[in-house]
Design an enzyme around this catalytic site. Sequence first.
Site, PDB file in Angstrom:
ATOM      1  N   ARG A 111       0.831  -1.218   0.000  1.00 33.63           N
ATOM      2  CA  ARG A 111       0.000   0.000   0.000  1.00 33.63           C
ATOM      3  C   ARG A 111       0.862   1.263   0.000  1.00 33.63           C
ATOM      4  NH1 ARG A 111      -2.842  -3.873  -0.581  1.00 33.63           N
ATOM      5  NH2 ARG A 111      -4.643  -4.466   0.673  1.00 33.63           N
TER       6      ARG A 111
ATOM      7  N   SER B  28     -10.359   0.479   4.037  1.00 31.13           N
ATOM      8  CA  SER B  28      -9.516   0.255   5.218  1.00 31.13           C
ATOM      9  C   SER B  28      -8.817   1.551   5.596  1.00 31.13           C
ATOM     10  CB  SER B  28      -8.456  -0.803   4.922  1.00 31.13           C
ATOM     11  OG  SER B  28      -9.076  -1.995   4.538  1.00 31.13           O
TER      12      SER B  28
ATOM     13  N   GLU C 177      -3.774   4.303   6.272  1.00 32.34           N
ATOM     14  CA  GLU C 177      -3.637   4.075   4.828  1.00 32.34           C
ATOM     15  C   GLU C 177      -4.198   5.278   4.046  1.00 32.34           C
ATOM     16  OE1 GLU C 177      -4.872   0.164   3.268  1.00 32.34           O
ATOM     17  OE2 GLU C 177      -5.914   1.273   1.701  1.00 32.34           O
TER      18      GLU C 177
HETATM   19  P1  FAD Z   1      -8.353   9.536  -4.542  1.00 31.72           P
HETATM   20  O1  FAD Z   1      -9.023   9.240  -3.256  1.00 31.72           O
HETATM   21  O2  FAD Z   1      -8.991  10.514  -5.442  1.00 31.72           O
HETATM   22  O3  FAD Z   1      -6.855   9.977  -4.268  1.00 31.72           O
HETATM   23  C1  FAD Z   1      -6.065   9.260  -3.362  1.00 31.72           C
HETATM   24  C2  FAD Z   1      -4.667   9.899  -3.328  1.00 31.72           C
HETATM   25  O4  FAD Z   1      -4.046   9.753  -4.607  1.00 31.72           O
HETATM   26  C3  FAD Z   1      -4.715  11.401  -3.065  1.00 31.72           C
HETATM   27  O5  FAD Z   1      -3.578  11.730  -2.300  1.00 31.72           O
HETATM   28  C4  FAD Z   1      -4.627  12.016  -4.452  1.00 31.72           C
HETATM   29  O6  FAD Z   1      -4.063  13.305  -4.478  1.00 31.72           O
HETATM   30  C5  FAD Z   1      -3.732  11.015  -5.166  1.00 31.72           C
HETATM   31  N1  FAD Z   1      -4.026  10.932  -6.602  1.00 31.72           N
HETATM   32  C6  FAD Z   1      -5.195  10.539  -7.167  1.00 31.72           C
HETATM   33  N2  FAD Z   1      -5.080  10.532  -8.501  1.00 31.72           N
HETATM   34  C7  FAD Z   1      -3.821  10.940  -8.787  1.00 31.72           C
HETATM   35  C8  FAD Z   1      -3.102  11.162  -9.990  1.00 31.72           C
HETATM   36  N3  FAD Z   1      -3.647  10.952 -11.200  1.00 31.72           N
HETATM   37  N4  FAD Z   1      -1.811  11.591  -9.899  1.00 31.72           N
HETATM   38  C9  FAD Z   1      -1.248  11.814  -8.703  1.00 31.72           C
HETATM   39  N5  FAD Z   1      -1.867  11.637  -7.531  1.00 31.72           N
HETATM   40  C10 FAD Z   1      -3.150  11.205  -7.568  1.00 31.72           C
HETATM   41  N6  FAD Z   1      -7.628   0.087  -1.822  1.00 31.72           N
HETATM   42  C11 FAD Z   1      -6.905  -1.038  -2.068  1.00 31.72           C
HETATM   43  O7  FAD Z   1      -5.685  -0.951  -2.306  1.00 31.72           O
HETATM   44  N7  FAD Z   1      -7.481  -2.275  -2.054  1.00 31.72           N
HETATM   45  C12 FAD Z   1      -8.792  -2.447  -1.819  1.00 31.72           C
HETATM   46  O8  FAD Z   1      -9.271  -3.567  -1.826  1.00 31.72           O
HETATM   47  C13 FAD Z   1      -9.585  -1.286  -1.541  1.00 31.72           C
HETATM   48  N8  FAD Z   1     -10.903  -1.405  -1.239  1.00 31.72           N
HETATM   49  C14 FAD Z   1     -11.635  -0.287  -0.961  1.00 31.72           C
HETATM   50  C15 FAD Z   1     -12.993  -0.431  -0.647  1.00 31.72           C
HETATM   51  C16 FAD Z   1     -13.765   0.686  -0.377  1.00 31.72           C
HETATM   52  C17 FAD Z   1     -15.222   0.516  -0.040  1.00 31.72           C
HETATM   53  C18 FAD Z   1     -13.185   1.986  -0.431  1.00 31.72           C
HETATM   54  C19 FAD Z   1     -14.012   3.200  -0.177  1.00 31.72           C
HETATM   55  C20 FAD Z   1     -11.834   2.137  -0.717  1.00 31.72           C
HETATM   56  C21 FAD Z   1     -11.041   1.006  -0.988  1.00 31.72           C
HETATM   57  N9  FAD Z   1      -9.679   1.105  -1.280  1.00 31.72           N
HETATM   58  C22 FAD Z   1      -8.940  -0.024  -1.558  1.00 31.72           C
HETATM   59  C23 FAD Z   1      -9.012   2.428  -1.293  1.00 31.72           C
HETATM   60  C24 FAD Z   1      -9.151   3.175  -2.664  1.00 31.72           C
HETATM   61  O9  FAD Z   1     -10.213   2.639  -3.418  1.00 31.72           O
HETATM   62  C25 FAD Z   1      -7.874   3.070  -3.493  1.00 31.72           C
HETATM   63  O10 FAD Z   1      -6.784   3.601  -2.788  1.00 31.72           O
HETATM   64  C26 FAD Z   1      -8.003   3.801  -4.840  1.00 31.72           C
HETATM   65  O11 FAD Z   1      -6.866   3.562  -5.633  1.00 31.72           O
HETATM   66  C27 FAD Z   1      -8.172   5.313  -4.672  1.00 31.72           C
HETATM   67  O12 FAD Z   1      -8.494   5.848  -5.948  1.00 31.72           O
HETATM   68  P2  FAD Z   1      -9.145   7.290  -6.084  1.00 31.72           P
HETATM   69  O13 FAD Z   1      -9.127   7.638  -7.522  1.00 31.72           O
HETATM   70  O14 FAD Z   1     -10.455   7.315  -5.409  1.00 31.72           O
HETATM   71  O15 FAD Z   1      -8.087   8.156  -5.308  1.00 31.72           O
HETATM   72  P1  NAP Z   2     -10.044 -10.975   4.509  1.00 34.05           P
HETATM   73  O1  NAP Z   2     -10.109 -11.733   3.219  1.00 34.05           O
HETATM   74  O2  NAP Z   2     -11.037 -11.246   5.574  1.00 34.05           O
HETATM   75  O3  NAP Z   2      -8.594 -11.124   5.109  1.00 34.05           O
HETATM   76  C1  NAP Z   2      -8.203 -10.312   6.200  1.00 34.05           C
HETATM   77  C2  NAP Z   2      -6.783  -9.876   5.957  1.00 34.05           C
HETATM   78  O4  NAP Z   2      -5.921 -10.999   6.099  1.00 34.05           O
HETATM   79  C3  NAP Z   2      -6.592  -9.314   4.584  1.00 34.05           C
HETATM   80  O5  NAP Z   2      -6.591  -7.919   4.689  1.00 34.05           O
HETATM   81  C4  NAP Z   2      -5.308  -9.938   4.074  1.00 34.05           C
HETATM   82  O6  NAP Z   2      -4.239  -9.019   4.004  1.00 34.05           O
HETATM   83  C5  NAP Z   2      -4.993 -11.035   5.056  1.00 34.05           C
HETATM   84  N1  NAP Z   2      -5.121 -12.342   4.376  1.00 34.05           N
HETATM   85  C6  NAP Z   2      -6.244 -13.109   4.247  1.00 34.05           C
HETATM   86  N2  NAP Z   2      -5.959 -14.244   3.595  1.00 34.05           N
HETATM   87  C7  NAP Z   2      -4.648 -14.187   3.291  1.00 34.05           C
HETATM   88  C8  NAP Z   2      -3.772 -15.065   2.609  1.00 34.05           C
HETATM   89  N3  NAP Z   2      -4.192 -16.230   2.112  1.00 34.05           N
HETATM   90  N4  NAP Z   2      -2.497 -14.684   2.458  1.00 34.05           N
HETATM   91  C9  NAP Z   2      -2.055 -13.508   2.938  1.00 34.05           C
HETATM   92  N5  NAP Z   2      -2.840 -12.630   3.596  1.00 34.05           N
HETATM   93  C10 NAP Z   2      -4.119 -12.968   3.777  1.00 34.05           C
HETATM   94  O7  NAP Z   2     -10.024  -9.381   4.234  1.00 34.05           O
HETATM   95  P2  NAP Z   2     -11.158  -8.387   3.780  1.00 34.05           P
HETATM   96  O8  NAP Z   2     -11.197  -7.272   4.742  1.00 34.05           O
HETATM   97  O9  NAP Z   2     -12.412  -9.093   3.396  1.00 34.05           O
HETATM   98  O10 NAP Z   2     -10.481  -7.823   2.446  1.00 34.05           O
HETATM   99  C11 NAP Z   2     -10.274  -8.666   1.348  1.00 34.05           C
HETATM  100  C12 NAP Z   2      -9.165  -8.110   0.471  1.00 34.05           C
HETATM  101  O11 NAP Z   2      -9.546  -6.814  -0.024  1.00 34.05           O
HETATM  102  C13 NAP Z   2      -7.851  -7.919   1.199  1.00 34.05           C
HETATM  103  O12 NAP Z   2      -6.797  -8.215   0.338  1.00 34.05           O
HETATM  104  C14 NAP Z   2      -7.865  -6.460   1.576  1.00 34.05           C
HETATM  105  O13 NAP Z   2      -6.558  -5.911   1.644  1.00 34.05           O
HETATM  106  C15 NAP Z   2      -8.637  -5.838   0.423  1.00 34.05           C
HETATM  107  N6  NAP Z   2      -9.377  -4.662   0.893  1.00 34.05           N
HETATM  108  C16 NAP Z   2      -8.687  -3.493   1.002  1.00 34.05           C
HETATM  109  C17 NAP Z   2      -9.337  -2.352   1.405  1.00 34.05           C
HETATM  110  C18 NAP Z   2      -8.592  -1.046   1.440  1.00 34.05           C
HETATM  111  O14 NAP Z   2      -9.224  -0.016   1.576  1.00 34.05           O
HETATM  112  N7  NAP Z   2      -7.295  -1.062   1.343  1.00 34.05           N
HETATM  113  C19 NAP Z   2     -10.684  -2.372   1.734  1.00 34.05           C
HETATM  114  C20 NAP Z   2     -11.332  -3.599   1.653  1.00 34.05           C
HETATM  115  C21 NAP Z   2     -10.684  -4.740   1.232  1.00 34.05           C
HETATM  116  P3  NAP Z   2      -4.031  -8.031   2.763  1.00 34.05           P
HETATM  117  O15 NAP Z   2      -4.742  -6.785   3.141  1.00 34.05           O
HETATM  118  O16 NAP Z   2      -2.559  -7.866   2.690  1.00 34.05           O
HETATM  119  O17 NAP Z   2      -4.593  -8.667   1.533  1.00 34.05           O
END
Ligand code: FAD
Ligand code: NAP
Length: 335
Positions: A163, A235, A331
């Site tokens: 991340r 998250s 994050e």
């Molecule tokens: P924004 O919120 O618009 O921007 C985020 C940051 O990036 C800001 O600092 C902004 O200035 C910068 N930025 C945006 N676009 C650019 C650009 N073109 N150039 C330079 N900087 C830029 N993330 C995960 O990694 N995995 C997940 O599974 C995941 N699940 C999510 C689930 C939900 C319900 C929500 C709400 C969020 C989740 N996220 C997850 C977080 C988010 O979706 C990601 O980080 C996504 O990439 C953000 O994209 P955005 O366009 O909305 O970014």
């Molecule tokens: P989940 O599947 O219930 O698992 C909980 C956490 O355990 C995950 O976040 C994952 O870490 C870790 N995990 C589970 N199984 C694993 C495996 N086999 N090997 C290594 N790590 C494992 O999680 P969840 O909340 O439903 O989310 C599912 C996936 O979506 C995850 O990968 C999570 O990161 C992603 N997610 C991200 C966001 C965001 O905003 N960043 C929001 C929702 C969901 P990792 O996070 O490293 O995968």
Amino acid sequence: MISKNIDLKPYHTFGLEVKAKQFATFNSIKELKELFKDKVLMNQEVLILGGGSNVLFTKDFKGLVLKNNLTGVYQVREDAGFVWVEAMAGEVWHDLVIYAIENNLGGIENLSLIPGSVGAAPMQNIGAYGVELKDVFVGLEALNIETGKIHKFDSEACAFGYRESVFKRDLKNKFVIVSIVLKLSKQHVLNTSYGAIENELTNIELPTIKDVSDAVIKIRESKLPDPKLIGNSGSFFKYPVISLSAFELLKLEFPEISSYPVDESHVKVAAGWLIDHAGWKGKTFENYGVHKNQALVLVNYGGADGQSILDLSNDIIMDIKEKFNIDLEREVNVY
Ligand code: FAD
Ligand code: NAP
């Protein structure tokens, strides 16, 4: 065109009542470059906004918000095994996933339904269900805000981590990512290592990338709060990575603590478990709190202010440090 005093509520997923002093959209790199020629305009804080799904506004934004509307997806190269796909930064990430699946191109199906734009994907090396952007990433182009020049970054220059990338750290707010190139496969190696995906696919003999994507969509829709209904940014905290020796000590005190291996000497500790066991899951304060099913997700039930949500995250960070001696990191990008 520059608009003033614009309500940012429709432009981010936390649903906060905040305004931008100035606001503009750009539909082409030419328009973006024009904006950056205006030194008076640019002599203030600039925020590039995609889908606003990873930001927390704690107050009105006193500078210029630039909403990215660059669109286009192109197949730029092909060999026997792979297709190189270039996508412009303002494309919706999930639309790119759908495009890949419709063209039978593999590698990003596990990243289905992640909200936001293509341009933000490298910012935190988006990841889910065992796949990260860096696994298929070739390079990106970004405009240097100071010089107005376009630079190329390969995977190494992006310094991707969990991340993390150079754009979230040293180069934060210094570049506008305008396009990315991904190398997607024609012959697929599915990643079904996460239990939830495996369970969804048990009845399918030879799963396809579409089956994996459908499974991810189904799981996500059943588990995660929909920002259209409850404001959130997914998250709020990252999974902390700690040394194996520190984890062994922790396990003596908390035998049921869950973790996943990172390398030979480090493990990822379940941040949700820590927050839950510290008693925060489901805690509600007037109109904001910790989600009742997802301890990692902080929520705005309507009318909350971002500073209260930030304060709550600080309280959680301090409590986790006190109880488990683990440093939780946010994050979400705070403004
Ligand atoms: P924004 O919120 O618009 O921007 C985020 C940051 O990036 C800001 O600092 C902004 O200035 C910068 N930025 C945006 N676009 C650019 C650009 N073109 N150039 C330079 N900087 C830029 N993330 C995960 O990694 N995995 C997940 O599974 C995941 N699940 C999510 C689930 C939900 C319900 C929500 C709400 C969020 C989740 N996220 C997850 C977080 C988010 O979706 C990601 O980080 C996504 O990439 C953000 O994209 P955005 O366009 O909305 O970014
Ligand atoms: P989940 O599947 O219930 O698992 C909980 C956490 O355990 C995950 O976040 C994952 O870490 C870790 N995990 C589970 N199984 C694993 C495996 N086999 N090997 C290594 N790590 C494992 O999680 P969840 O909340 O439903 O989310 C599912 C996936 O979506 C995850 O990968 C999570 O990161 C992603 N997610 C991200 C966001 C965001 O905003 N960043 C929001 C929702 C969901 P990792 O996070 O490293 O995968």
